[in-house]
Enzyme design. Sequence first.
Site, short mmCIF file in Angstrom:
data_model
loop_
_atom_site.label_atom_id
_atom_site.label_comp_id
_atom_site.label_asym_id
_atom_site.label_seq_id
_atom_site.Cartn_x
_atom_site.Cartn_y
_atom_site.Cartn_z
N ALA A 270 0.85 -1.20 0.00
CA ALA A 270 0.00 0.00 0.00
C ALA A 270 0.88 1.25 0.00
CB ALA A 270 -0.90 0.00 1.24
N THR B 196 11.72 0.99 -4.24
CA THR B 196 11.69 1.44 -5.63
C THR B 196 13.07 1.86 -6.14
OG1 THR B 196 10.88 3.21 -7.06
CG2 THR B 196 11.06 3.74 -4.75
N TYR C 27 8.55 11.07 -4.01
CA TYR C 27 8.19 9.65 -3.94
C TYR C 27 9.40 8.82 -3.52
CZ TYR C 27 7.30 4.92 -5.58
OH TYR C 27 7.20 3.56 -5.66
N PHE D 98 12.06 -2.02 -10.19
CA PHE D 98 12.24 -1.09 -11.31
C PHE D 98 10.84 -0.92 -11.93
CE2 PHE D 98 16.74 0.11 -11.52
CZ PHE D 98 17.10 -0.45 -10.30
N ASN D 99 10.65 -0.99 -13.23
CA ASN D 99 9.31 -0.67 -13.74
C ASN D 99 8.43 -1.91 -13.85
OD1 ASN D 99 10.89 1.77 -14.37
ND2 ASN D 99 8.98 2.39 -15.36
N ILE E 43 5.17 11.26 -26.10
CA ILE E 43 6.54 10.87 -25.73
C ILE E 43 7.06 11.99 -24.82
CG2 ILE E 43 8.84 10.32 -26.60
CD1 ILE E 43 7.35 9.82 -29.37
N ARG F 143 8.55 15.03 -18.15
CA ARG F 143 7.79 14.98 -16.91
C ARG F 143 8.70 15.35 -15.74
NH1 ARG F 143 4.83 9.23 -16.51
NH2 ARG F 143 6.81 8.86 -15.55
N1 UFG Z 1 6.17 8.07 -20.49
C1 UFG Z 1 5.89 8.72 -21.68
N2 UFG Z 1 4.58 8.96 -21.97
C2 UFG Z 1 3.55 8.59 -21.17
C3 UFG Z 1 3.86 7.91 -19.96
C4 UFG Z 1 5.18 7.66 -19.64
O1 UFG Z 1 6.77 9.07 -22.43
O2 UFG Z 1 2.39 8.85 -21.50
C5 UFG Z 1 7.56 7.80 -20.14
C6 UFG Z 1 7.98 8.45 -18.84
O3 UFG Z 1 8.39 9.76 -19.03
C7 UFG Z 1 9.10 7.51 -18.40
C8 UFG Z 1 8.69 6.14 -18.94
O4 UFG Z 1 7.71 6.41 -19.94
O5 UFG Z 1 10.30 7.90 -18.99
C9 UFG Z 1 8.11 5.25 -17.90
O6 UFG Z 1 7.08 5.96 -17.23
P1 UFG Z 1 6.07 5.28 -16.22
O7 UFG Z 1 5.16 6.34 -15.71
O8 UFG Z 1 5.48 4.07 -16.83
O9 UFG Z 1 7.03 4.77 -15.07
P2 UFG Z 1 8.06 5.61 -14.17
O10 UFG Z 1 9.41 5.22 -14.65
O11 UFG Z 1 7.76 7.03 -14.04
O12 UFG Z 1 7.68 5.06 -12.75
C10 UFG Z 1 8.01 3.81 -12.36
C11 UFG Z 1 7.10 3.39 -11.21
C12 UFG Z 1 7.41 4.19 -9.98
C13 UFG Z 1 8.89 4.16 -9.73
C14 UFG Z 1 9.62 4.68 -10.92
C15 UFG Z 1 11.09 4.78 -10.71
O13 UFG Z 1 5.76 3.56 -11.55
O14 UFG Z 1 6.73 3.64 -8.91
O15 UFG Z 1 9.34 3.81 -11.99
O16 UFG Z 1 11.46 6.05 -11.17
F1 UFG Z 1 9.21 4.93 -8.69
#
Ligand code: UFG
Length: 332
Positions: free
Chosen positions: A74, A117, A141, A169-170, A205, A279
Amino acid sequence: MKILVTGGAGYVGSVCAEVLLERGHGVVVLDNLSEGHRRAVPAGAAFVEGDLADRQGLDRLFASHRFDAVMHFAALALVEESVRKPGAYLVANVANSIHLLDAMLRHDVGQFIFSSTAAIYGEPEVVPIPEEHRTAPINPYGRTKLAFERILEDCRISAGLCYASLRYFNAAGATPERGEDHRQETHIIPILLQVALGQRPHFEIRGTNYATPDGTCIRDYVHVLDIAEAHVLALDHLERISGWVFNVGSNRGHSVLEALEAARRMTRRSIPAVAAGRRAGDPPVLVASSQKIERELGWRPQYSGLDAIVESAWAWKQKFPQGYEVSPQAAG
Ligand code: UFG
């Protein structure tokens, strides 16, 4: 064993609950359903709707079950949201997690597995990232998850807590019955599949000028079933590994453009894409060294690999096009 799974109606928690039940464990899911879905909770698990902020509720829960271990999923887990609402992340991921820890220790439950994470590393100096890499999160986070890792270590030393932290990781991919369904979807693979189904006009992107080979962010996508297996193994070996942290990643990085191409390939749909701004809080590259978990726990990713991940997520998405809120039958 009887295991309390907090966040067991959420994405990773519900898949872990499914796997724990398959392995013969008893599972009680505690979830406030703020992000999770009642329908994601496997039928064999007992479900308690409750919030970690409710300390009396936690006391009642621990008094009415004899848990052997807690798996704590959670949390709030969106990087960009955490930049906008750091206080909410502190409350959810640190304060409420302390309530959980306090209740379990008072009820003599001493085994704990924590969902940490890759975000705690910040911008890596070495890739693939080993666990001993310095921790310098660049978003709230990641800072909340790191703070709780440190609290766990204090509890190990002072109260004999037996724990492991798994730094995912992801997380990606799906099982036939459980997949990724967030009320506000920000994750790359479900968004790509929404575009493939025509539920969104295009994919954005987010950042095209990073210092990476194609200019887009690189991530290490690991199948949610492989993450569940890491939990099972960590629990099996918990006494030996107490206090350790493990990366849970596949050792391989893929750029956003590669993920887009994989989604086009596996869905055979056109997925229009447009360049958009970066982002907030996104590190350019996150790829795990998985040597430690492979060596110490014998973990091997069985389902990971970008195409296999997208394929499984696509199968789930076609079965649940509107997510859990509409059943497959009703969705027609
Ligand atoms: N991305 C895009 N377009 C989108 C959504 C995401 O280009 O519409 C990119 C993001 O910028 C990022 C990559 O795709 O570079 C992955 O994004 P996600 O949101 O799928 O995942 P994150 O890497 O942001 O987040 C994940 C987990 C988090 C963790 C993080 C580590 O969801 O819990 O990895 O940084 F903390």
